[in-house]
Design a protein around this motif. Structure first.
Motif, short mmCIF file in Angstrom:
data_model
loop_
_atom_site.label_atom_id
_atom_site.label_comp_id
_atom_site.label_asym_id
_atom_site.label_seq_id
_atom_site.Cartn_x
_atom_site.Cartn_y
_atom_site.Cartn_z
N THR A 57 0.62 -0.87 -0.31
CA THR A 57 -0.07 0.17 -0.41
C THR A 57 0.65 1.50 0.28
OG1 THR A 57 -0.08 -0.04 2.47
CG2 THR A 57 -1.63 -1.10 1.40
N GLY A 288 -1.03 2.95 11.72
CA GLY A 288 -2.48 3.01 10.56
C GLY A 288 -2.52 1.47 10.78
N GLY A 289 -1.93 0.92 11.01
CA GLY A 289 -2.61 -0.34 10.68
C GLY A 289 -3.36 -0.93 12.10
N LEU A 291 -4.53 1.11 14.00
CA LEU A 291 -5.71 1.73 14.15
C LEU A 291 -6.73 0.90 13.68
CD1 LEU A 291 -4.92 5.63 13.81
CD2 LEU A 291 -6.58 4.32 15.56
N GLN A 292 -6.47 0.81 12.02
CA GLN A 292 -7.43 0.22 11.99
C GLN A 292 -7.85 -1.68 12.14
OE1 GLN A 292 -6.01 -0.42 7.62
NE2 GLN A 292 -7.98 -1.83 7.03
N ASN A 293 -7.32 -1.88 12.70
CA ASN A 293 -7.95 -3.30 13.50
C ASN A 293 -7.69 -3.98 14.65
OD1 ASN A 293 -7.10 -5.15 10.46
ND2 ASN A 293 -5.22 -3.64 10.51
N GLU A 373 -7.18 11.80 15.55
CA GLU A 373 -5.95 10.05 15.69
C GLU A 373 -5.21 10.76 16.02
OE1 GLU A 373 -5.08 8.88 12.41
OE2 GLU A 373 -7.39 8.46 11.02
#
Length: 433
Positions: A57, A288-289, A291-293, A373
């Motif tokens: 990504t 980022g990862g 926060l997303q998971n 965030e």
């Protein structure tokens, strides 16, 4: 000595000769921007080659930014090419520069910049900054270490990060624990968070990447430094013993899980998200990862302090090659990356790297992002505690020796003081060569 350093870094004899010749003709004075303008005739487009190390990504984000630049004007076309990992990109540069087939711009892991700067194969970016009414003050101060050599600015920060403490706050709240801010608190909280089922540990208190980042920061937090001020010798002694004793106490008590050398970032990340460990020292690039998971209250914090606060930085910088004959068009792209919201600002937002200019951090978009965030703002604020760890062309080589020492201590239970003494002896021999 420079030749031997380059050989150890993977450059062959012919390449060293070519690099020496290149150093003699690459200049470095304020006329560089004029002598290598590379501007295409009116009505034609100049093509710029840009090498990078972003895959997945992050690579898609690089491609999107380059597409935006190319669509914004018709004078310069940037071709972005993935060259593999940071070391793989360095190797390809070492092979291509002597042959005259290198790119105009490249992404370089921050530890490799001194090696290339010493070989005089990087352009001085100061004249270009001045022509754009910018200076080194246009960038975040904590990211500017070891990119200026002999008065030349040889790189600018771009995709940069810092190790920090990532916390499962839900797990801490269940036990009435606060996020630790010191070594003493970290050890106590990590031990309190351990959950055992018989002889099996179902949750560790703390884990960390297999990297030199955190041990180096611990050494500096105790008043040492990885290198001395002029980069001619290792700059720590008992501070290293104190750092590893701190880590080993937690490992021996069962509070710290130390991961395997292979794919450690993913291993500790999966453990953290899966609830198998409550705190992890990992890159700010993981935010980022996570926060997303994350399915729990996920928070970030500064690295806990020893005698003082300190955190190294990682990631990569951007450089312009001294032998590029398209330096003005190349700078047009770099200037756009620095200043245009669709350039570096977009890339930083999409990837989770820390803002590399105060202007990005203070933009309306990022003020709102930091509010939504706050984990990201903690990463940016920690840059005030940044330390330099690579003030030597030997850093990459010596870091490999340091990692061998880490393996001996953490995996083989080797004596800490003996292991560090042996490392210091080996490292100082390399530095003296």
């Amino acid at each position: 000595m420079k030749t031997q350093r380059l050989l150890r870094a993977g450059i062959g004899i012919a390449a060293v000769t070519s690099l020496t010749l290149l150093a003699g003709c690459s200049g470095g004075d304020d006329s560089a921007a004029d002598s290598n303008s590379g501007v295409a005739p009116e009505g034609e487009t100049t093509t710029i080659q840009f090498w990078h190390s972003m895959s997945g990504t992050n690579g898609e984000s690089i491609d999107a930014v380059v597409e935006s630049f190319n669509a914004s004007q018709d004078e310069v076309e940037v071709v972005a090419t993935f060259q593999g990992s940071y070391p793989e990109t360095l190797t390809k540069l070492q092979q291509s520069i002597p042959a005259g087939t290198g790119p105009d711009i490249s992404m370089i892991e921050r530890a490799f910049v001194p090696l290339l700067a010493e070989a005089k194969v990087l352009a001085d970016l100061n004249p270009f900054l001045e022509s754009s009414d910018m200076s080194e003050d246009s960038f975040v101060e904590g990211l500017m270490g070891n990119i200026t050599f002999d008065g030349e600015l040889n790189a600018i920060p771009f995709n940069r990060s810092s190790p920090m403490l990532h916390v499962n706050k839900t797990a801490l709240d269940e036990l009435g624990l606060e996020v630790p801010t010191t070594w003493e608190e970290t050890e106590a909280v990590a031990n309190a968070l351990v959950v055992k089922n018989g002889n099996e540990t179902s949750r560790y208190g703390l884990t960390m990447n297999y990297e030199s980042w955190w041990p180096i920061s611990l050494i500096v937090q105790q008043g040492g430094s990885f290198f001395n001020e002029d980069g001619t010798a290792i700059g720590f002694d008992e501070e290293g013993v104190e750092a590893f004793e701190f880590i080993k106490r937690m490992q021996d008590s069962g509070a710290l899980y130390y991961p395997p050398t292979t794919d450690s970032g993913n291993v500790v990340g999966q453990m953290f998200l899966g609830g198998q460990v409550a705190m992890v020292v990992n890159s700010s690039g993981s935010i980022g990862g996570y926060l997303q998971n994350a399915t729990f209250d996920y928070q970030t914090a500064f690295l806990p302090e020893g005698e003082r606060a300190a955190a190294p930085t990682g990631g990569a910088n951007l450089v312009m090659l001294a032998d590029s004959d398209k330096q003005d068009p190349a700078w047009a792209f770099l200037e756009w990356l620095i200043n245009d919201p669709e350039g570096g600002q977009r890339f930083i937002k999409d990837t989770g790297y820390v803002p590399f200019t105060p202007a990005i951090a203070e933009s309306e978009e990022f003020v709102e992002l930091f509010e939504a965030e706050p984990q990201r703002k903690v990463a940016y604020d920690q840059l005030a505690n940044s330390i330099d760890t690579n003030n030597s062309p030997h850093f990459a080589e010596i870091d490999q020796e340091f990692l061998k020492t880490i393996q001996a201590i953490m995996y083989d239970d080797a004596d800490i003081e003996t292991s560090l003494d042996a490392f210091i002896e080996r490292a100082n021999a390399i530095l003296a060569d």
